[in-house]
Design a protein around this motif. Structure first.
Motif, PDB file in Angstrom:
ATOM      1  N   GLN A   1       2.674  10.314  -9.563  1.00 29.63           N
ATOM      2  CA  GLN A   1       1.836  10.588 -10.740  1.00 29.63           C
ATOM      3  C   GLN A   1       1.108  11.917 -10.598  1.00 29.63           C
ATOM      4  OE1 GLN A   1      -0.753   7.206 -11.209  1.00 29.63           O
ATOM      5  NE2 GLN A   1       0.449   6.455 -12.955  1.00 29.63           N
ATOM      6  N   LEU A   2       0.590  12.194  -9.395  1.00 27.84           N
ATOM      7  CA  LEU A   2      -0.100  13.469  -9.172  1.00 27.84           C
ATOM      8  C   LEU A   2       0.841  14.651  -9.359  1.00 27.84           C
ATOM      9  CD1 LEU A   2      -2.370  12.646  -6.104  1.00 27.84           C
ATOM     10  CD2 LEU A   2      -3.102  13.174  -8.429  1.00 27.84           C
ATOM     11  N   LYS A   3       2.056  14.537  -8.844  1.00 31.30           N
ATOM     12  CA  LYS A   3       3.028  15.631  -9.026  1.00 31.30           C
ATOM     13  C   LYS A   3       3.327  15.846 -10.506  1.00 31.30           C
ATOM     14  CE  LYS A   3       5.865  15.963  -4.913  1.00 31.30           C
ATOM     15  NZ  LYS A   3       7.214  15.764  -4.376  1.00 31.30           N
ATOM     16  N   TYR A   4       3.479  14.738 -11.221  1.00 31.90           N
ATOM     17  CA  TYR A   4       3.762  14.852 -12.649  1.00 31.90           C
ATOM     18  C   TYR A   4       2.616  15.544 -13.376  1.00 31.90           C
ATOM     19  CZ  TYR A   4       4.464  13.534 -17.498  1.00 31.90           C
ATOM     20  OH  TYR A   4       4.600  13.571 -18.858  1.00 31.90           O
ATOM     21  N   GLU A   5       1.386  15.135 -13.067  1.00 29.34           N
ATOM     22  CA  GLU A   5       0.215  15.744 -13.705  1.00 29.34           C
ATOM     23  C   GLU A   5       0.115  17.220 -13.353  1.00 29.34           C
ATOM     24  OE1 GLU A   5      -1.993  14.598 -15.918  1.00 29.34           O
ATOM     25  OE2 GLU A   5      -0.814  12.755 -16.046  1.00 29.34           O
TER      26      GLU A   5
ATOM     27  N   ILE B   1       0.830  -1.204   0.000  1.00 29.35           N
ATOM     28  CA  ILE B   1       0.000   0.000   0.000  1.00 29.35           C
ATOM     29  C   ILE B   1       0.867   1.258   0.000  1.00 29.35           C
ATOM     30  CG2 ILE B   1      -1.629   1.317   1.410  1.00 29.35           C
ATOM     31  CD1 ILE B   1      -2.878  -1.391   2.230  1.00 29.35           C
ATOM     32  N   LEU B   2       1.957   1.242   0.773  1.00 32.25           N
ATOM     33  CA  LEU B   2       2.865   2.400   0.786  1.00 32.25           C
ATOM     34  C   LEU B   2       3.514   2.608  -0.586  1.00 32.25           C
ATOM     35  CD1 LEU B   2       4.600   2.060   4.271  1.00 32.25           C
ATOM     36  CD2 LEU B   2       3.092   3.888   3.513  1.00 32.25           C
ATOM     37  N   LYS B   3       3.936   1.522  -1.216  1.00 29.30           N
ATOM     38  CA  LYS B   3       4.530   1.650  -2.550  1.00 29.30           C
ATOM     39  C   LYS B   3       3.511   2.232  -3.526  1.00 29.30           C
ATOM     40  CE  LYS B   3       7.882  -2.128  -2.329  1.00 29.30           C
ATOM     41  NZ  LYS B   3       8.217  -3.481  -2.824  1.00 29.30           N
TER      42      LYS B   3
ATOM     43  N   PHE C   1       3.739   5.813  -5.520  1.00 21.05           N
ATOM     44  CA  PHE C   1       3.594   5.861  -6.979  1.00 21.05           C
ATOM     45  C   PHE C   1       2.494   6.837  -7.390  1.00 21.05           C
ATOM     46  CE2 PHE C   1       1.519   4.171 -10.829  1.00 21.05           C
ATOM     47  CZ  PHE C   1       2.557   4.352 -11.734  1.00 21.05           C
ATOM     48  N   LEU C   2       1.345   6.763  -6.709  1.00 17.62           N
ATOM     49  CA  LEU C   2       0.247   7.672  -7.045  1.00 17.62           C
ATOM     50  C   LEU C   2       0.609   9.123  -6.775  1.00 17.62           C
ATOM     51  CD1 LEU C   2      -2.808   5.610  -5.753  1.00 17.62           C
ATOM     52  CD2 LEU C   2      -2.146   6.018  -8.133  1.00 17.62           C
ATOM     53  N   LYS C   3       1.334   9.381  -5.680  1.00 14.94           N
ATOM     54  CA  LYS C   3       1.773  10.747  -5.370  1.00 14.94           C
ATOM     55  C   LYS C   3       2.695  11.271  -6.468  1.00 14.94           C
ATOM     56  CE  LYS C   3       2.557  14.410  -2.918  1.00 14.94           C
ATOM     57  NZ  LYS C   3       1.616  15.491  -2.896  1.00 14.94           N
TER      58      LYS C   3
END
Length: 157
Positions: free
Chosen positions: A103-107, A93-95, A99-101
């Motif tokens: 992706q959000l920064k990239y977006e 879950i942490l990984k 990963f999602l964080k």
């Protein structure tokens, strides 16, 4: 007669030695003497025996306490083995969250545009430039443009 006296004397000597031996045996085995010997033995042996018994009792209590500690430790280790799956789930879950964080920064970085190119800023500059110089009206227009711009920036964030 010497023979009869010798045999009588011999009989008397035998009887007297038997009685002496019997008396010695009685004195040696008299119950009060036996009790005295027992008391003497008990008095000498009881203190070390009591000390040993107390020591054995203390050691038994310590051993029992350590057995409880070992049982507790074994149960804790078994519980840790059962928790391995939970820790793996947490790690996954942490990984996933990291990963999602990312992706959000990239977006966010892709969507960010310079604020000078904002449609509302350009619109407000055109509105203020195109309007005639009326002091009351220009203040109201500027205020309205600022409000619209702040609302739009709040909506995008």
């Amino acid at each position: 007669m010497s023979l009869t006296t010798d045999s009588a004397l011999e009989i008397k000597v035998k009887k007297s030695t038997e009685r002496i031996s019997e008396n010695m045996h009685i004195v040696a085995n008299e119950p009060s003497l036996a009790f005295y010997r027992l008391q003497e033995h008990v008095r000498k042996a009881i203190n070390p025996m009591v000390d040993r018994r107390v020591e054995v009792s203390k050691l038994r209590q310590e051993l029992q306490g350590r057995c409880y500690d070992i049982d507790y430790a074994v149960q804790a280790i078994k519980a840790m083995n059962k928790a391995e799956d939970s820790f793996k789930n947490i790690q996954d879950i942490l990984k996933n969250a990291i990963f999602l964080k990312q992706q959000l920064k990239y977006e966010e970085s892709r969507r960010k545009k310079p604020e000078s190119n904002s449609v509302y800023k350009r619109l407000s500059t055109h509105i203020t430039l195109d309007l005639p110089e009326l002091p009351e009206l220009s203040d109201v227009v500027r205020e309205t443009a600022n409000r619209v711009e702040s609302m739009m920036s709040k909506a995008t964030h």
